[in-house]
Design an enzyme around this catalytic site. Structure first.
Site, short mmCIF file in Angstrom:
data_model
loop_
_atom_site.label_atom_id
_atom_site.label_comp_id
_atom_site.label_asym_id
_atom_site.label_seq_id
_atom_site.Cartn_x
_atom_site.Cartn_y
_atom_site.Cartn_z
N CYS A 107 0.83 -1.02 0.04
CA CYS A 107 0.11 -0.01 -0.18
C CYS A 107 0.88 1.27 0.00
CB CYS A 107 -0.80 -0.07 1.14
SG CYS A 107 -2.25 1.02 0.98
N HIS A 202 -3.70 -4.80 0.19
CA HIS A 202 -3.30 -5.40 1.53
C HIS A 202 -3.42 -7.02 1.33
CE1 HIS A 202 -3.43 -1.80 4.26
NE2 HIS A 202 -3.89 -1.26 2.97
N GLU A 204 -2.24 -8.99 3.62
CA GLU A 204 -2.12 -9.50 4.70
C GLU A 204 -3.89 -9.22 5.35
OE1 GLU A 204 -2.05 -5.08 5.16
OE2 GLU A 204 -1.26 -6.47 3.88
#
Length: 920
Positions: A107, A202, A204
């Site tokens: 990001c 993202h 994650e």
């Protein structure tokens, strides 16, 4: 502040990956925290994948300190703000460690990478917070082994812009534009030289699919450059092979591309992953009404499958020493995107005309970007093409359903991969395919797989030079297995072939065909590339030089006119069979014209103009083939013209008059062309749909209206239609005559090779006569002459009359009369389109065997000139016509105006136009 992960975190996301063993080469990974809570999610994923991670906030550590720490990898976390103002040390860290160690940005971290190398980060026009989008990617680097359109989570309003993309970076992932499927907002970038990657989304997030695999792929990268990474990976592979470290096979990345498809932490290979995805997709498809197996079976039993050709026989036919299997492949797991914008049917036509014996169509949608619709469109694009290539469905096939689906879409053969099928399943699918008339291509890579294929009795065996487990290419693979097949088996070399040197060995060791994909897809000139690749043995029939124009004489009304036109070199004689039309012929006249057409030989000059083409194994454009059907060397062909008449009437007239060709000039259904036992010419306007449809009408005839109106075509529309389809060939009609034909052909010179014929009126004039022409020139002889040549003699003036032949004395006497006297001349003067000419125009046209331009023969103009001369020379009469007298010529009425087609006049000018006027 530094935080080091010493605990054993547990992942509570829906994907719940298991904790991996420590990775020695990721023993000192530095994670820069840009003040974002997601930093700890990134940390968790990295630790679970086997990395030892230390976290530093972006304003609580110095560059010198990090240099002394000597990190093994660098990861930059998400964060708020703008990369140029709110990321602390992040950008400086990238600048220093670039080219030294692997770097990954998430990001804000990705935006830092974009900015550091010269790009601009700006607002995207949308604010996303915890929203998922479907991601498209290049299947390289961190995306190795992942499917397309995976959901990823986005938290951002900024992104790198396409216009400012630095030269040193390439786009690795994006959100597809809804309008055209192209690259929308940039979701990932990669440095072309350094081991640096970043993603805008993202990985994650618990809503991102396969995020842990992306990070695992990053952790396998080594060194600071892609070249260094490759060397270190090969060394690591040798160590792993000898020691069996952790039982995990680690494979090299080359500029973001793994040379083998085994993903760290996964047990299945990329081939197994693709197979798993295809099984799920096919099982779901089989539940859809209209696409169920029962639905497909009924369609097949209704004989809805397109006609097929024997694959193994077509493979033996080639204009080259080896047959070419040309592949349509937009992408692959090993190469990523190859040619995203490729139009499958257009590419198929290029392959066919370049000499391909087989066209392989990849229909797997995720990794290869293909579809069954590609195959269907490819088959349609080859419709009606003589010697068309066989069509192969290249797919991961494990179910009879896929084979039946392929047959209904137009496939002539399918691919069966021995490596992915049990022996019993392979045999079942092989015999099922043959029951549908399709001899399969059986693919092997090893001695064991070749033995299986030989025992199966496969007639066509393809040796894949690419190992499907490692993706390594070895062109010797095919050569090592040639001894195992009999002479009855066609052996094909598949994959890795890109240059002539790759083909040479195969020409001498029994290989019958080569499959080429990526190299062909990237070639700027398909035909030239194939010629170089396969040895330059293209046959001369591949020439695209303009052919001679065919000449069709329309509106023939007498046997005498037909005979004269043929002797002058006409290729086609048209008769109107539409009741109510002025030029419609009776049944008796039609039969008489038919006999003349069959009994009158063409002049030798016309025969010798067209060399006979030899048989070729190269595919030929549909309309090029049609051109040969619409001409004979020994005689002209008879064309019957119909307009919105019943099919039964057309069929009966064709049989009765022994028509060679039928011309449909109305709104008849296109399918009628398949029901009429002779070639069909069909009228179209330049913008009408279906103009270039193959497999129905032999030729489209371009005309401005329903026929007989004399309206000229809009030449701009004609040019536009021909430019859209360079394989299209047409008949040109609509108002053509000797006064405008050359100018029209000149205007269309850019597309001259696409004009196969001109539809030329024998004499499209309606002529009236008035005045005294002397005893040897009576009106009945004028009438007889006009009608023998297909024109119309008018006894009174109307808007249909094109010319009034008048003596000068009669003209002058009548225009001097009171206007209300209503003479023929006075009536003619009221019609602006009517030309009042001297008798000399008619006689000079006959002598010249071509209708003369009227400019010098207009009586109105001649009288006007005389008046001026009289005034100037004080009444002295000055002759304005040519000196001397002409001998009456009407004693030779069988020498009609159609003889302007003869070799010393019209025919040489028309047929030789391409060497002269059109190409000067």
């Amino acid at each position: 502040m530094a935080s080091t992960g010493k605990s054993n975190p547990v992942d509570h996301s829906p994907y719940n990956p298991k904790s991996k063993d420590r990775i020695k080469t990721a023993s000192n990974l530095i994670l820069i925290d840009n003040y974002d809570s997601f930093t700890w999610n990134v940390y968790q994923y990295l630790v679970l994948e086997g990395a030892s991670v230390t976290v530093y906030r972006n304003d609580e550590v110095t560059l010198d300190y990090l240099i002394n720490v000597n990190p093994t990898q660098l990861v930059l976390s998400p964060g708020p703000g703008h990369p140029d103002t709110d990321t602390g040390i992040s950008c400086d860290v990238i600048r220093h460690f670039a080219g030294k160690i692997p770097i990954f940005g998430v990001c804000m971290g990705e935006q830092c990478i974009f900015s550091v190398f010269g790009g601009k980060v700006a607002v995207t026009g949308e604010i996303l917070h915890g929203k998922t989008s479907l991601l498209r990617h290049d299947s390289k680097g961190i995306f190795q082994g992942l499917a397309q359109n995976i959901p990823v989570t986005r938290y951002h309003s900024l992104a790198g812009t396409h216009l400012s993309l630095p030269e040193s970076l390439e786009i690795t992932s994006w959100i597809a534009n809804e309008s055209n499927g192209g690259k929308g907002i940039i979701m990932g970038v990669r440095h072309k030289e350094f081991v640096i990657e970043g993603v805008q989304f993202h990985p994650e997030s618990i809503l991102t699919q396969e995020g842990s695999i992306m990070l695992a792929n990053f952790l396998q990268m080594k060194g600071g450059t892609w070249k260094e990474n490759q060397c270190m990976q090969h060394h690591s592979d040798k160590v792993n092979h000898l020691n069996g470290i952790n039982g995990i096979e680690q494979k090299p990345f080359q500029n973001g591309t793994s040379s083998e498809a085994i993903i760290p932490g996964q047990k299945e290979s990329i081939l197994e992953t693709i197979f798993r995805h295809r099984r799920c997709a096919v099982e779901a498809q089989m539940l859809i009404p209209s696409q169920r197996l029962a639905d497909l079976q009924i369609s097949y039993e209704l004989n809805l499958a397109p006609p097929q050709i024997p694959f193994h026989e077509r493979l033996k036919q080639s204009p080259y020493a080896l047959s070419l299997m040309a592949e349509i492949k937009r992408a692959s797991p090993s190469k990523g995107i190859i040619s995203w914008e490729t139009c499958a049917p257009l590419q198929a036509r290029k392959y066919a005309l370049a000499g391909a014996s087989v066209i392989s169509v990849l229909t797997e949608p995720e990794w290869f970007k293909g579809s069954i619709e590609d195959l269907r469109a490819v088959r349609q694009s080859l419709e009606g093409m003589p010697n068309r290539p066989a069509v192969l469905r290249k797919e991961f096939i494990f179910n009879q359903y896929q084979i039946l689906e392929a047959r209904l879409a137009g496939a002539d053969t399918v691919l069966l991969i021995v490596k992915m099928l049990e022996d019993s399943q392979l045999a079942e699918l092989y015999h099922y395919s043959r029951s549908l008339g399709m001899e399969p291509l059986v693919e092997v890579n090893t001695i064991e797989e070749m033995d299986t294929a030989v025992k199966l009795g496969a007639l066509v065996i393809g040796v894949n030079n690419r190992n499907l487990s490692s993706f390594d290419v070895d062109l010797e693979t095919t050569s090592r297995l040639t001894h195992m097949v009999s002479d009855k088996t066609i052996l094909c070399a598949l994959s890795g072939i890109s240059k002539p040197e790759d083909v040479q060995a195969y020409k001498h060791n029994g290989v019958g065909a080569v499959l080429v994909g990526e190299a062909l897809m990237r070639a700027s000139d398909t035909a030239a590339f194939v010629d170089r690749l396969l040895g330059g043995s293209r046959d001369p029939n591949g020439s695209t030089e303009p052919t001679d124009l065919l000449v069709k004489i329309c509106g023939t009304r007498t046997p005498e006119a037909a005979k004269t036109a043929i002797e002058a070199g006409a290729d086609l004689i048209g008769i109107i069979l539409v009741e109510g039309r002025k030029r419609c012929v009776s049944q008796a006249i039609g039969q008489a014209i038919s006999r003349v057409v069959r009994e009158t030989a063409k002049p030798k000059t016309a025969v010798n103009m067209r060399p006979t083409k030899q048989t070729s194994f190269r595919a030929l454009e549909y309309f090029e083939h049609s051109n040969s059907l619409l001409q004979r060397d020994d005689r002209a062909l008879l064309v019957g013209v119909f307009l919105n008449q019943p099919l039964e009437y057309i069929l009966s007239q064709q049989k009765l008059l022994n028509l060679d060709i039928v011309q449909l000039h109305g709104s008849e259904p296109p399918e009628w062309a398949s029901l009429i036992p002779v070639p069909v010419i069909r009228r179209f306007g330049p913008t009408d749909p279906g103009l270039g449809r193959r497999g129905y009408h032999a030729f489209p005839l371009l005309d401005a209206a329903a026929g007989g109106t004399g309206r000229l075509l809009d030449l701009t529309s004609v040019q536009n239609a021909l430019r859209l389809d360079d394989g299209l060939r047409v008949f040109l009609a609509g108002g053509l005559n000797s006064e405008n034909l050359y100018a029209i052909l000149e205007d269309l010179s850019s597309c001259r090779s696409q004009i196969a014929a001109v539809d030329y009126p024998l004499l499209a004039y309606t002529i009236a006569a008035t005045g005294d022409f002397g005893n040897q020139r009576p009106h009945n002889m004028i009438k007889q002459w006009i009608e023998k040549n297909g024109g119309t003699y008018a006894s009174k003036i109307s808007s249909d009359v094109t010319h009034l032949v008048c003596s000068k004395e009669h003209f002058k006497r009548n225009i001097s009369m009171v206007f209300t006297s209503h003479t023929i001349v006075q009536a003619a003067l009221k019609i602006r389109t009517l030309k009042i000419v001297t008798y000399d125009w008619l006689e000079d046209s006959l002598l010249a065997r071509s209708p003369k331009r009227v400019a010098g023969y207009l009586l109105k103009q001649q009288v006007k000139v005389e008046k001026k001369l009289k005034a100037k020379e004080r009444g002295k009469v000055q002759e304005t016509v040519k000196a001397g007298s002409k001998q009456p010529y009407f004693n030779n009425l069988v020498q009609p105006i159609s003889q302007h087609l003869k070799s010393d006049c019209f025919s040489q000018r028309l047929r030789g136009h391409q060497q002269g006027h059109l190409h000067r």
